[in-house]
Design an enzyme around this catalytic site. Structure first.
Site, PDB file in Angstrom:
ATOM      1  N   ASN A 186       9.549   1.479  16.987  1.00 30.90           N
ATOM      2  CA  ASN A 186       9.989   2.797  17.438  1.00 30.90           C
ATOM      3  C   ASN A 186       8.770   3.595  17.839  1.00 30.90           C
ATOM      4  O   ASN A 186       7.691   3.487  17.248  1.00 30.90           O
ATOM      5  CB  ASN A 186      10.731   3.541  16.324  1.00 30.90           C
ATOM      6  CG  ASN A 186      11.237   4.901  16.796  1.00 30.90           C
ATOM      7  OD1 ASN A 186      12.156   4.978  17.614  1.00 30.90           O
ATOM      8  ND2 ASN A 186      10.633   5.977  16.302  1.00 30.90           N
ATOM      9  N   TYR A 190       6.051  13.182  16.153  1.00 30.82           N
ATOM     10  CA  TYR A 190       6.177  14.000  14.956  1.00 30.82           C
ATOM     11  C   TYR A 190       4.844  14.719  14.739  1.00 30.82           C
ATOM     12  O   TYR A 190       3.786  14.079  14.720  1.00 30.82           O
ATOM     13  CB  TYR A 190       6.491  13.124  13.733  1.00 30.82           C
ATOM     14  CG  TYR A 190       7.494  12.033  14.008  1.00 30.82           C
ATOM     15  CD1 TYR A 190       8.826  12.333  14.309  1.00 30.82           C
ATOM     16  CD2 TYR A 190       7.123  10.687  14.017  1.00 30.82           C
ATOM     17  CE1 TYR A 190       9.746  11.336  14.572  1.00 30.82           C
ATOM     18  CE2 TYR A 190       8.041   9.680  14.282  1.00 30.82           C
ATOM     19  CZ  TYR A 190       9.350  10.006  14.563  1.00 30.82           C
ATOM     20  OH  TYR A 190      10.259   9.012  14.834  1.00 30.82           O
ATOM     21  N   ARG A 191       4.892  16.020  14.582  1.00 31.16           N
ATOM     22  CA  ARG A 191       3.646  16.774  14.446  1.00 31.16           C
ATOM     23  C   ARG A 191       2.864  16.299  13.216  1.00 31.16           C
ATOM     24  O   ARG A 191       3.447  15.853  12.228  1.00 31.16           O
ATOM     25  CB  ARG A 191       3.919  18.267  14.378  1.00 31.16           C
ATOM     26  CG  ARG A 191       4.464  18.749  13.040  1.00 31.16           C
ATOM     27  CD  ARG A 191       4.768  20.235  13.057  1.00 31.16           C
ATOM     28  NE  ARG A 191       5.232  20.677  11.746  1.00 31.16           N
ATOM     29  CZ  ARG A 191       5.970  21.744  11.545  1.00 31.16           C
ATOM     30  NH1 ARG A 191       6.367  22.492  12.567  1.00 31.16           N
ATOM     31  NH2 ARG A 191       6.341  22.089  10.314  1.00 31.16           N
ATOM     32  N   TRP A 204       8.040  13.625  10.008  1.00 31.16           N
ATOM     33  CA  TRP A 204       9.279  13.060  10.536  1.00 31.16           C
ATOM     34  C   TRP A 204      10.442  13.552   9.677  1.00 31.16           C
ATOM     35  O   TRP A 204      10.480  13.384   8.466  1.00 31.16           O
ATOM     36  CB  TRP A 204       9.241  11.543  10.636  1.00 31.16           C
ATOM     37  CG  TRP A 204       8.751  10.756   9.453  1.00 31.16           C
ATOM     38  CD1 TRP A 204       9.110  10.889   8.156  1.00 31.16           C
ATOM     39  CD2 TRP A 204       7.820   9.659   9.502  1.00 31.16           C
ATOM     40  NE1 TRP A 204       8.481   9.962   7.387  1.00 31.16           N
ATOM     41  CE2 TRP A 204       7.687   9.187   8.179  1.00 31.16           C
ATOM     42  CE3 TRP A 204       7.121   9.019  10.523  1.00 31.16           C
ATOM     43  CZ2 TRP A 204       6.857   8.107   7.859  1.00 31.16           C
ATOM     44  CZ3 TRP A 204       6.312   7.959  10.197  1.00 31.16           C
ATOM     45  CH2 TRP A 204       6.175   7.515   8.883  1.00 31.16           C
ATOM     46  N   GLU A 250      11.497   2.306  23.040  1.00 27.87           N
ATOM     47  CA  GLU A 250      10.827   3.264  23.912  1.00 27.87           C
ATOM     48  C   GLU A 250       9.751   2.607  24.774  1.00 27.87           C
ATOM     49  O   GLU A 250       9.474   3.070  25.884  1.00 27.87           O
ATOM     50  CB  GLU A 250      10.198   4.389  23.083  1.00 27.87           C
ATOM     51  CG  GLU A 250      11.184   5.372  22.483  1.00 27.87           C
ATOM     52  CD  GLU A 250      11.789   4.888  21.171  1.00 27.87           C
ATOM     53  OE1 GLU A 250      12.672   5.568  20.626  1.00 27.87           O
ATOM     54  OE2 GLU A 250      11.372   3.809  20.687  1.00 27.87           O
ATOM     55  N   ASP A 299       6.619  26.941  15.877  1.00 28.16           N
ATOM     56  CA  ASP A 299       7.198  25.772  16.533  1.00 28.16           C
ATOM     57  C   ASP A 299       8.051  26.188  17.720  1.00 28.16           C
ATOM     58  O   ASP A 299       8.094  27.362  18.104  1.00 28.16           O
ATOM     59  CB  ASP A 299       8.016  24.948  15.526  1.00 28.16           C
ATOM     60  CG  ASP A 299       7.932  23.456  15.816  1.00 28.16           C
ATOM     61  OD1 ASP A 299       8.431  23.027  16.872  1.00 28.16           O
ATOM     62  OD2 ASP A 299       7.363  22.712  14.995  1.00 28.16           O
TER      63      ASP A 299
END
Length: 494
Positions: A186, A190-191, A204, A250, A299
């Site tokens: 995958n 994710y920050r 996540w 992906e 954010d």
């Protein structure tokens, strides 16, 4: 063909007049954010920015920083090597509708589609530009590599975006994980809050695939290998953010959209593969059960998100190109760069929605809704309560489950014109009759629900009402000028 590096993409932006170079030193702490925020809120998204001398605590970084590279419709199309995003949507539609050929013409057309699909399969290579400089933190540098003056996390021009942020965080990390049971990989985004020179947070959320992979490692009591890539072909970053159906790779999608197979190279210290042409690779692991407070951070909601516990990413190696360029973005009050990325995703994946719901004409996520909060969808209405079918169907599709408000309108309404949709919403609805509430998971970053990650969603049926829907009066016609009069006036004042 595809971009061979992130710097090649930035050079293409420069040549096209889409780049502004910042040659004076600018701090990664707040200052770059302020410059970028002003640019992103310029008409049409402004220009991409290349900070040639970003500074970290007053010290010049070894790496230039590029931001807002996909922050307009034109730059988003350039990132994916198309004239317009709709080209990829049309290709997606052709693939979804492909049928066995019945003639030479249809066979040739299918073959042309197949050539694009062939590029989806990645290639495996022994090395690549991402390994021009290698630094291992286990005291065992690889032989034959340039292992001098190598960086830690603190040496990268990672931004602190907003005054009350908990620290610096990586804003465009492509996070590579793998399911320990099936081997499926995958690629997500994710920050990552920087804790020190070798550890970072891994934000996540519980709904994400990365978190699902993590749970399996935790249950097995094993360290979870993780690799984070930065830069390379912008198709990788787009693929990491795309709303792909669960289980669709992906990396395969990136190969499809870039029309060239992704070359994968094995990491130095973890059993994962990453694209060989990226600018940086951060290798490491997540230890089962280890959590650390993460946040607060400004954010995409436009607010600071609260502090919460998330897994910790331990760095075991950093590799990079010799002339690496650091890619970044910022998130905050819209419109920002992520609006154009999200809009491109909606356009490309509209055929997927239409395959499941053929009555859907168009779909839009307006900037004011910061992706998850507001969805406009137009349909060809044929029967009573069809709008509710669409609402519930969308709430059941992947990340659409986070959509707080869905407004359904008729096919003659332009969902990309927020003013027109609001006009239909106000004119065509009786609030009690034409709205519905459901219970559903929420975005973990949404501060409004009383309990994190769960809440209610609301749908509005702003379509014309049928008698079977409780409207027993004639439905009026929308005001429209006679086409002949419009044509005459057009000619008169041309």
């Amino acid at each position: 063909m595809a971009y061979s590096s992130f710097s090649e993409f930035v050079a293409a932006l420069d040549q096209a007049g889409e780049l502004r170079r910042i040659t004076v030193p600018v701090a990664t702490e707040l200052e770059i954010t302020e410059v970028a925020d002003r640019e992103m809120k310029s008409p049409g998204g402004g220009k991409a920015l290349l900070f040639e001398k970003p500074t970290i605590g007053g010290v010049a970084s070894s790496f230039p920083l590029a931001i807002n590279t996909m922050g307009s419709r034109r730059r988003m199309a350039m990132a994916l090597k198309v004239d317009a995003i709709d080209e990829l949507a049309q290709q997606m539609q052709l693939i979804l509708k492909a049928k066995p050929p019945t003639s030479m013409k249809s066979a040739w057309k299918l073959a042309m589609q197949g050539l694009d699909l062939l590029h989806a399969k990645p290639k495996h290579v022994r090395s690549g530009p991402c390994k021009e400089v290698i630094h291992r933190f286990d005291g065992d540098p690889s032989a034959g590599t340039a292992a001098s003056a190598l960086p830690t996390l603190l040496d990268l021009p990672i931004l602190k975006c907003w005054p009350q942020d908990g620290g610096r965080f990586v804003t465009l990390p492509n996070v590579h994980t793998r399911d320990p049971d099936t081997g499926e990989r995958n690629l997500g985004m994710y920050r990552m809050q920087i804790y020190d020179d070798r550890t970072a947070g891994m934000h996540w959320q519980v709904h994400k695939v990365g978190a699902r992979h993590g749970r399996r490692y935790y249950e097995r009591g094993e360290k979870m290998p993780v690799a984070v890539t930065l830069g390379g072909d912008p198709a990788y970053t787009f693929a990491a953010t795309a709303p792909l159906p669960d289980g669709l790779d992906e990396i395969l999608f990136a190969g499809f959209i870039r029309k060239k197979s992704v070359e994968l190279v094995k990491c130095e210290t973890v059993d994962l593969e990453v694209p060989a042409d990226v600018d940086f690779v951060l290798e490491g692991y997540v230890q089962p059960g280890e959590l650390r407070p993460e946040g607060p951070f400004g954010d995409h909601t436009g607010f600071y998100t609260p502090v919460d516990d998330y897994p910790v990413f331990h760095i075991t190696a950093i590799t990079h190109r010799r002339n690496a360029m650091y890619p970044a973005t910022i998130v905050g009050i819209p419109p920002m760069e992520d609006f154009y990325m999200g809009t491109a995703s909606v356009r490309i994946f509209l055929p997927v929605f239409q395959m499941n719901f053929p009555e859907i004409v168009d779909l839009a996520l307006p900037a004011e809704g910061v992706f998850h909060n507001l969805v406009f969808v137009s349909i060809r209405k044929q029967y009573p309560w069809q709008a509710y079918k669409i609402m519930h169907g969308l709430w059941g599709m992947g990340q659409m489950m986070f959509s707080k408000y869905i407004v359904v309108v008729d096919d003659d309404c332009d969902v990309h014109n927020t003013s027109e949709v609001l006009f239909r919403l106000c004119a065509n609805t009786d609030p009690q009759r034409d709205s519905t509430f459901i219970k559903n998971p929420c975005d973990a970053l949404d501060h409004a629900p009383s309990v994190a990650c769960i809440g209610t969603h609301m749908g509005f049926d702003a379509t014309r009402k049928l008698p079977a829907e409780g409207h027993n009066r004639p439905w009026p016609e929308l005001l429209k000028m006679d086409p002949a009069v419009k044509a005459k006036v057009d000619a008169l004042f041309r």
